[in-house]
Scaffold this active site. Structure first.
Site, PDB file in Angstrom:
ATOM      1  CB  SER A 187      -0.912   0.017   1.230  1.00 23.69           C
ATOM      2  OG  SER A 187      -1.593   1.273   1.338  1.00 23.69           O
ATOM      3  CE1 TYR A 200      -4.735  -2.686   3.999  1.00 28.56           C
ATOM      4  CE2 TYR A 200      -3.773  -0.496   3.794  1.00 28.56           C
ATOM      5  CZ  TYR A 200      -4.247  -1.653   3.208  1.00 28.56           C
ATOM      6  OH  TYR A 200      -4.215  -1.783   1.854  1.00 28.56           O
TER       7      TYR A 200
END
Length: 309
Positions: A187, A200
């Site tokens: 990400s 996350y």
């Protein structure tokens, strides 16, 4: 005087060299197909099969479609068998390639023996570790996460353990054949510690370091291992937000990211995401970590996704 003149000449040469290197770096981002060309048969030369986790929809579906269009048969793995069958039918009808489906919930632990058995006899040339999950759709502080203990297990299993286990299953065959490609989806926001997405981004930072370390170990074996760090993509994870200047359609990102396949151990996968990555890393960390910024981010995501809490 001569020493002083030499000093300024060296400084000037350093500035010019730095400018040249930055210009070349920018050109590589802007024109990846020129700098990192791939032969027409590149993907099929890696092997007959591609395996894509989280392949029933979103980014995984787009990778499965694109690899099939490049001539590969595909195995798509996800937890919803009905979605898998629908996607498989669509890919087979559009490309004429064979698509196998395998239902597995990557948030669980007891799934890998069945996956390993199903993949055992396949000539796997490409593995896309795409499956991933957010703890919550709306960002929040760690202790505000609903069902926190359960979420920790699920997110770690899905975002990191799944990647490592799939590499364990597929990598030996690639090493034996001396070729293969592994793409691990990370990400863009994992480039820095990112409050309200702490769990996350921590798991995605693990994807980055694992991928880069693994590439160093197996590069000499002829295997490409790359971490991809996208920002916003129009998928279920972003509540299927309509593509715009900040959100990219999954099909567009996949085509773009594959052009950067030889660009290094880690890429942002597109021109727009590369500039966003540079920007995020340049912003003062004190600002990004401020309480005000955290609250503004939470509100922004609520408004952008239309999710009410």
């Amino acid at each position: 005087m001569e020493v002083l003149e030499a000093f300024f000449v060296v400084i000037g040469a350093g500035v010019v060299l730095s400018f040249i290197l930055k210009t070349v770096s920018l050109l590589k981002v802007l024109f990846p197909k020129f700098w990192y060309p791939l032969p027409e048969d590149f993907f099929t030369s890696m092997g007959q099969w591609a395996v894509v986790t989280g392949g029933s929809e979103g980014l995984g579906r787009a990778y499965a479609f694109q690899l099939a269009q490049h001539g590969m048969n595909v195995v798509i793995i996800s937890r919803n068998i009905n979605k898998l069958k629908k996607t498989a039918e669509e890919i087979e009808n559009a490309t004429g390639k064979t698509v196998k489906v395998l239902a597995a919930d990557f948030s669980k632990d007891n799934i890998y023996e069945a996956i390993e058995n199903a993949l055992e006899d396949l000539d796997i040339g490409v593995l896309v570790n795409n499956v991933g999950m957010l703890p919550t759709m709306i960002p929040c502080k760690f202790l505000d996460t609903d069902c926190l203990e359960q979420r920790v297990d699920e997110v770690v299993n899905c975002n990191t353990k799944a990647m490592m286990q799939m590499c364990r299953i597929v990598l030996p065959g690639m090493e034996q054949r001396g070729k293969g490609v592994i793409l691990n989806v990370s990400s863009g926001i994992a480039v820095i510690p990112f409050p309200t997405y702490t769990l996350y981004t921590a798991t995605k930072a693990c994807v980055d370091t694992f991928s880069c370390g693994l590439q160093a170990e197996y590069k000499e074996k002829g295997i490409i291992i790359q971490a991809l760090s996208p920002f916003g993509i129009s998928t279920q994870m972003t509540n299927n937000t309509k593509p715009n200047h900040l959100i990219i359609a999954p099909e567009d990102f996949v085509k773009s990211s594959l052009a950067y396949l030889r660009a290094g151990d880690k890429t942002f996968g597109s021109i727009a995401f590369t500039f966003m990555g540079w920007l995020v890393q340049m912003l003062p960390i004190q600002y990004l970590h401020s309480e005000k910024m955290q609250q503004q981010l939470i509100q922004f995501v609520k408004e952008r996704t239309g999710i009410k809490t």
